[in-house]
Design a protein around this motif. Structure first.
Motif, PDB file in Angstrom:
ATOM      1  N   LEU A 164       0.818  -1.203   0.000  1.00 51.19           N
ATOM      2  CA  LEU A 164       0.000   0.000   0.000  1.00 51.19           C
ATOM      3  C   LEU A 164       0.858   1.262   0.000  1.00 51.19           C
ATOM      4  O   LEU A 164       0.410   2.326  -0.437  1.00 51.19           O
ATOM      5  N   GLN A 187      -7.228 -13.256  -2.435  1.00 46.96           N
ATOM      6  CA  GLN A 187      -8.615 -12.864  -2.205  1.00 46.96           C
ATOM      7  C   GLN A 187      -9.315 -13.875  -1.315  1.00 46.96           C
ATOM      8  O   GLN A 187      -9.183 -15.079  -1.499  1.00 46.96           O
ATOM      9  N   THR A 198      -2.466  -6.675   1.003  1.00 46.64           N
ATOM     10  CA  THR A 198      -2.941  -6.594  -0.379  1.00 46.64           C
ATOM     11  C   THR A 198      -2.927  -7.994  -0.975  1.00 46.64           C
ATOM     12  O   THR A 198      -2.314  -8.913  -0.432  1.00 46.64           O
ATOM     13  N   THR A 199      -3.565  -8.147  -2.119  1.00 44.57           N
ATOM     14  CA  THR A 199      -3.482  -9.390  -2.881  1.00 44.57           C
ATOM     15  C   THR A 199      -2.220  -9.330  -3.760  1.00 44.57           C
ATOM     16  O   THR A 199      -1.648  -8.252  -3.953  1.00 44.57           O
ATOM     17  N   ASP A 201      -1.795  -9.559  -7.032  1.00 42.51           N
ATOM     18  CA  ASP A 201      -1.936  -8.708  -8.212  1.00 42.51           C
ATOM     19  C   ASP A 201      -2.024  -7.227  -7.845  1.00 42.51           C
ATOM     20  O   ASP A 201      -1.525  -6.360  -8.578  1.00 42.51           O
ATOM     21  N   GLN A 202      -2.623  -6.930  -6.703  1.00 44.27           N
ATOM     22  CA  GLN A 202      -2.646  -5.535  -6.240  1.00 44.27           C
ATOM     23  C   GLN A 202      -1.228  -5.049  -5.950  1.00 44.27           C
ATOM     24  O   GLN A 202      -0.865  -3.919  -6.300  1.00 44.27           O
ATOM     25  N   SER A 205       0.538  -4.216  -9.163  1.00 46.62           N
ATOM     26  CA  SER A 205       0.075  -2.967  -9.767  1.00 46.62           C
ATOM     27  C   SER A 205       0.511  -1.745  -8.967  1.00 46.62           C
ATOM     28  O   SER A 205       0.669  -0.659  -9.523  1.00 46.62           O
ATOM     29  N   LEU A 206       0.721  -1.919  -7.668  1.00 45.92           N
ATOM     30  CA  LEU A 206       1.149  -0.808  -6.822  1.00 45.92           C
ATOM     31  C   LEU A 206       2.646  -0.532  -6.910  1.00 45.92           C
ATOM     32  O   LEU A 206       3.120   0.484  -6.414  1.00 45.92           O
ATOM     33  N   GLN A 233      -0.918 -14.895 -10.187  1.00 46.17           N
ATOM     34  CA  GLN A 233      -1.501 -13.599  -9.843  1.00 46.17           C
ATOM     35  C   GLN A 233      -0.425 -12.515  -9.808  1.00 46.17           C
ATOM     36  O   GLN A 233      -0.649 -11.378 -10.226  1.00 46.17           O
TER      37      GLN A 233
END
Length: 235
Positions: A164, A187, A198-199, A201-202, A205-206, A233
């Protein structure tokens, strides 16, 4: 970088039994933490690598006066691991001492120096814990950004932080500065004692450079399948 499997087991035999579920020739990156290292010692690393293509993240989170940390880092540097950690809260002199120790230990052993990661704020640290228990003013995000900048200027190769915080860290550091992120949960997976999660894939992307995953893999009924799911993922 492959997802890093946190081998949070008490004994070498438990660890080897877990790894035996995977093909011997499958490249894996694993995290050895305090629990296993304190119980089995440095020789456990050589044992784990003997018949497997393992890269090792030795996560002991050094935090002491600079001289003590430097001497400890020399010992770690001799082990030939790929990643290791100090607490950024120990300050610039301590981080610099850890880096010197890793380089010296690696030179003595004729191996490549481990990359040094600085712990920012643990993913179990909430806003309330930061302010009310640790007595640190401001937000978790502000603290993480400050410690990441301190780590970079002090010679660390990266930080450990929640995914995050990765976008904010990326704004403060060079492109090749590593952001390694624990607190990864697929998830609908149990969060446990993690707070800032976070997952996979998150995290990607972050802007995470690598993710660390423990219980969702090590406690899965089919660990290789759980790992492959997380790998896909992440990719």
């Amino acid at each position: 970088m492959l997802p890093i499997i946190a081998l949070d087991f008490q004994t070498l035999s438990e660890t080897e039994a877990f790894l035996d579920q995977f093909p011997v020739d499958e490249p894996l990156m694993v995290k050895i933490g305090m629990e296993l290292f304190y119980g089995e010692g440095p020789k456990s690393l050589a044992s784990l690598r003997r018949n497997r293509q393992l890269d090792i993240f030795l996560d002991l989170k050094l935090h002491d006066i600079p001289h003590t940390v430097e001497r400890a880092a020399i010992q770690i540097g001799r082990l030939g691991v790929q990643l290791t950690t100090v607490h950024a809260a120990g300050g610039s002199a301590m981080i610099e001492a850890a880096k010197r120790g890793l380089i010296e230990g690696a030179k003595q052993a004729g191996v490549k120096p481990a990359k040094l990661l600085a712990i920012t704020q643990l993913t179990s640290t909430s806003q309330a814990v930061l302010n009310d228990e640790l007595g640190i003013e401001g937000t978790v995000m502000a603290s993480v950004k400050h410690l990441a900048s301190l780590a970079e200027t002090s010679g660390a190769d990266g930080v450990v932080a929640s995914a995050l915080e990765a976008p904010a860290i990326s704004e403060e550091v060079a492109d090749d500065f590593l952001i390694v992120t624990p607190g990864i949960r697929p998830q609908n997976s149990a969060v446990g004692d993690q707070v800032r999660v976070t997952t996979p894939d998150q995290a990607k992307s972050l802007g995470s450079s690598a993710i660390v995953v423990g219980r969702p893999i090590t406690q899965a009924a089919d660990a290789p399948a759980a790992y492959q799911q997380i790998l896909q993922q992440w990719r």
